[in-house]
Design a protein around this motif. Structure first.
Motif, PDB file in Angstrom:
ATOM      1  N   PRO A  48      30.945  53.937  51.323  1.00 42.51           N
ATOM      2  CA  PRO A  48      31.169  55.204  52.016  1.00 42.51           C
ATOM      3  C   PRO A  48      30.614  55.145  53.444  1.00 42.51           C
ATOM      4  O   PRO A  48      29.499  54.670  53.654  1.00 42.51           O
ATOM      5  N   GLY A  49      31.424  55.594  54.381  1.00 37.21           N
ATOM      6  CA  GLY A  49      31.010  55.616  55.790  1.00 37.21           C
ATOM      7  C   GLY A  49      31.187  54.288  56.500  1.00 37.21           C
ATOM      8  O   GLY A  49      31.076  54.226  57.727  1.00 37.21           O
ATOM      9  N   VAL A  50      31.449  53.237  55.785  1.00 40.65           N
ATOM     10  CA  VAL A  50      31.565  51.912  56.414  1.00 40.65           C
ATOM     11  C   VAL A  50      33.015  51.404  56.375  1.00 40.65           C
ATOM     12  O   VAL A  50      33.569  50.981  57.395  1.00 40.65           O
ATOM     13  N   GLY A  51      33.621  51.461  55.212  1.00 39.79           N
ATOM     14  CA  GLY A  51      35.009  51.010  55.123  1.00 39.79           C
ATOM     15  C   GLY A  51      35.385  50.490  53.748  1.00 39.79           C
ATOM     16  O   GLY A  51      34.558  50.481  52.834  1.00 39.79           O
ATOM     17  N   THR A  52      36.641  50.081  53.660  1.00 36.57           N
ATOM     18  CA  THR A  52      37.192  49.661  52.362  1.00 36.57           C
ATOM     19  C   THR A  52      37.978  48.377  52.540  1.00 36.57           C
ATOM     20  O   THR A  52      38.627  48.177  53.565  1.00 36.57           O
ATOM     21  N   LYS A  53      37.880  47.494  51.512  1.00 38.64           N
ATOM     22  CA  LYS A  53      38.734  46.295  51.519  1.00 38.64           C
ATOM     23  C   LYS A  53      39.385  46.158  50.145  1.00 38.64           C
ATOM     24  O   LYS A  53      38.688  46.127  49.131  1.00 38.64           O
ATOM     25  N   ILE A  54      40.697  46.096  50.167  1.00 38.07           N
ATOM     26  CA  ILE A  54      41.424  45.878  48.906  1.00 38.07           C
ATOM     27  C   ILE A  54      42.100  44.512  48.990  1.00 38.07           C
ATOM     28  O   ILE A  54      42.793  44.221  49.969  1.00 38.07           O
ATOM     29  N   SER A  55      41.836  43.642  47.974  1.00 38.18           N
ATOM     30  CA  SER A  55      42.448  42.304  47.981  1.00 38.18           C
ATOM     31  C   SER A  55      43.305  42.122  46.743  1.00 38.18           C
ATOM     32  O   SER A  55      42.953  42.586  45.652  1.00 38.18           O
ATOM     33  N   ILE A  56      44.417  41.415  46.950  1.00 39.94           N
ATOM     34  CA  ILE A  56      45.312  41.108  45.824  1.00 39.94           C
ATOM     35  C   ILE A  56      45.523  39.594  45.802  1.00 39.94           C
ATOM     36  O   ILE A  56      45.801  38.990  46.830  1.00 39.94           O
ATOM     37  N   VAL A  57      45.322  38.992  44.622  1.00 39.23           N
ATOM     38  CA  VAL A  57      45.451  37.532  44.521  1.00 39.23           C
ATOM     39  C   VAL A  57      46.534  37.164  43.511  1.00 39.23           C
ATOM     40  O   VAL A  57      46.503  37.604  42.361  1.00 39.23           O
ATOM     41  N   TRP A  58      47.481  36.346  43.972  1.00 40.68           N
ATOM     42  CA  TRP A  58      48.493  35.796  43.046  1.00 40.68           C
ATOM     43  C   TRP A  58      48.133  34.346  42.736  1.00 40.68           C
ATOM     44  O   TRP A  58      47.588  33.654  43.601  1.00 40.68           O
ATOM     45  N   GLY A  59      48.427  33.913  41.533  1.00 46.26           N
ATOM     46  CA  GLY A  59      48.234  32.499  41.198  1.00 46.26           C
ATOM     47  C   GLY A  59      46.876  32.185  40.620  1.00 46.26           C
ATOM     48  O   GLY A  59      46.493  31.030  40.495  1.00 46.26           O
ATOM     49  N   ARG A  60      46.131  33.219  40.232  1.00 47.71           N
ATOM     50  CA  ARG A  60      44.835  32.948  39.624  1.00 47.71           C
ATOM     51  C   ARG A  60      45.021  32.475  38.181  1.00 47.71           C
ATOM     52  O   ARG A  60      44.289  31.650  37.687  1.00 47.71           O
ATOM     53  N   GLY A  61      46.071  33.017  37.561  1.00 51.87           N
ATOM     54  CA  GLY A  61      46.376  32.578  36.195  1.00 51.87           C
ATOM     55  C   GLY A  61      47.400  31.469  36.253  1.00 51.87           C
ATOM     56  O   GLY A  61      47.270  30.532  37.023  1.00 51.87           O
TER      57      GLY A  61
END
Ligand code: ADP
Length: 436
Positions: free
Chosen positions: A420-433
């Motif tokens: 909160p107050g700093v920011g957000t990062k959303i990551s999506i990874v393909w190929g882990r399985g």
């Protein structure tokens, strides 16, 4: 199942009864045979003790043979007409071992005869014979009793198999009738894995039904608000009591509400398409890096108006089995959120990177962040941290639910980091399985 078990039981029971009857009859016959021979031995001993062999009896044949096989006396035939008897098995046996037995069709009598022969001290052989018909008659006289018993046994077996079948099937019937308590072990332990699975599926179906019901209720509620606004403003203008300046403002509100309805309906349609699994057919390979770069360029114009800087960093080529439509949906939802929940003069960094067999897509912002207690829930349908702010900024509360759905569909892992107050990062990874 009941019929099958019953049939098997009945089959086994009847088979046992038949086999038992046959074996019993065979045992009975063999016992009887033994008895006949032992009776004949007793008779022979008695005759020897008496010392008189030349008597005629009704149902016994007495023969006296000399050591050379010549018949000296026979109670049923003329001894003169009888051939040498040394080749008769019972005689041969008696000559060699003292006594002999045999069952044969007699040359003289047309019946089968039981013979017992014994060697006397003077070398002669005494033979006592009994016609088989008297033995068979005893056996036949026992048969009705044997068959009645077998029939009785068969009836008892049928009744017992019927009862056993019911006893076996009963717990299963009860289980089917009472799904709620399926797991309480009243049934067979072997069935527990199945009952667990059924129960689990039962619960899943119920929970899916609940989610659908809740979603429908939410959709109706969400649609009602802009419609009520449109209808309210239109009614005011219709009354003619609103001045020129207000008409302009009200028209603007009506347009905004209509636009909101459109985005809502679009999102709902997208979600139901994803739910129905329609999208799976169009998961062709796209260059996600290229597509992201283009989308960032488009979105950055609007963001710049609010003083927010959106930049793309990362590779130029990254192929993912996702299809253009879903890829764009994913990029727009995440980047629009990063812009929407940002601070003035904030920054949004979008990346697509190739690492070995993995492709990582990430959107990072310097925005308001998400409090930890909300982080788990923001992927739920219609869940918003700040409802009024989301609505004000044109959010529907469905964006992240759509993103998560797309991730599931394309076998991707999604992670969220936010302060909160700093920011957000959303990551999506393909190929882990297994997906590449
Ligand atoms: P909405 O249409 O409301 O944006 P989303 O499903 O996309 O719906 O997001 C759900 C909620 O998650 C948003 O209402 C917001 O509270 C929060 N959220 C999503 N992305 C961000 C972000 N980048 N920064 C802060 N909060 C966010």
């Amino acid at each position: 199942m009941r019929q099958k078990i019953n049939r098997r039981f009945t089959g086994i029971a009847l088979f046992s009864v038949v086999i038992t009857t046959i074996v019993m009859t065979a045992v009975f016959y063999s016992q009887l045979k033994k008895q006949v021979f032992s009776d004949l031995a007793v008779v022979a001993d008695l005759l020897i003790a008496e010392g008189s062999f030349t008597q005629k009896t009704d149902n016994l044949r007495i023969t006296l043979i000399d050591a050379g096989g010549k018949v000296l006396f026979d109670s049923t035939a003329d001894e003169q007409s009888l051939a040498n008897h040394l080749d008769r098995p019972e005689i041969a046996e008696a000559v060699s071992s003292g006594s002999g037995m045999g069952i044969r069709k007699s040359d003289t009598l047309s019946e089968s005869v039981f013979y017992y022969a014994k060697k006397l001290d003077n070398g002669q052989i005494l033979r006592v014979g009994k016609e088989a018909h008297s033995v068979v008659a005893v056996l036949l006289s026992a048969l009705p009793m044997v068959f009645t018993t077998a029939l009785l046994l068969a009836v008892i077996c049928l009744m017992v198999s019927h009862y056993l079948t019911s006893a076996i099937v009963k717990p299963i019937d009860e289980m089917a009738g009472d799904m709620e308590h399926i797991d309480e072990g009243k049934s067979y332990p072997e069935l527990i894995p199945f009952t667990r699975k059924i129960r689990l599926q039962h619960e899943e179906i119920l929970s899916a039904a609940n989610i659908r019901q809740e979603f429908t209720a939410n959709v109706s509620h969400e649609l009602k608000t802009p419609l009520a606004a449109i209808s309210g403003y239109a009614e005011l203008m219709e009354s003619g009591l609103v001045d020129e300046k207000e008409v302009k403002r009200f028209s603007g509100e009506i347009r905004k509400s209509a636009a909101r309805l459109l985005t809502l309906i679009n999102d709902i349609i997208k979600l139901s398409q994803l739910d129905a699994g329609d999208a799976k057919d169009i998961l062709d390979v796209v260059n996600l890096a290229e597509l992201t770069k283009e989308s960032v360029e488009m979105l950055s114009y609007g963001a710049a108006k609010n003083g927010i800087d959106v930049v793309y960093e990362g590779d130029d080529q990254a192929d993912v089995h996702i299809g253009k439509e879903l890829a764009q949906e994913l990029i727009y939802n995440l980047v629009e959120n990063a812009i929407r929940y940002n601070k003035p003069n904030g920054q949004v960094t979008v990346k697509v990177q190739k690492k070995g067999t993995q492709i990582i897509f990430s959107v990072e912002d310097t925005g308001i962040g998400i409090p930890p207690e909300h982080q788990e829930r923001i992927f739920e349908r219609f869940y918003r941290v700040d409802k009024s702010r989301s609505k004000e900024l044109g959010g529907t509360g469905l964006g992240l639910a759509i993103v998560k759905h797309i991730c599931n569909l394309t076998d991707a892992d999604i992670t969220l980091m936010s302060k909160p107050g700093v920011g957000t990062k959303i990551s999506i990874v393909w190929g882990r399985g297994s997906f590449v």
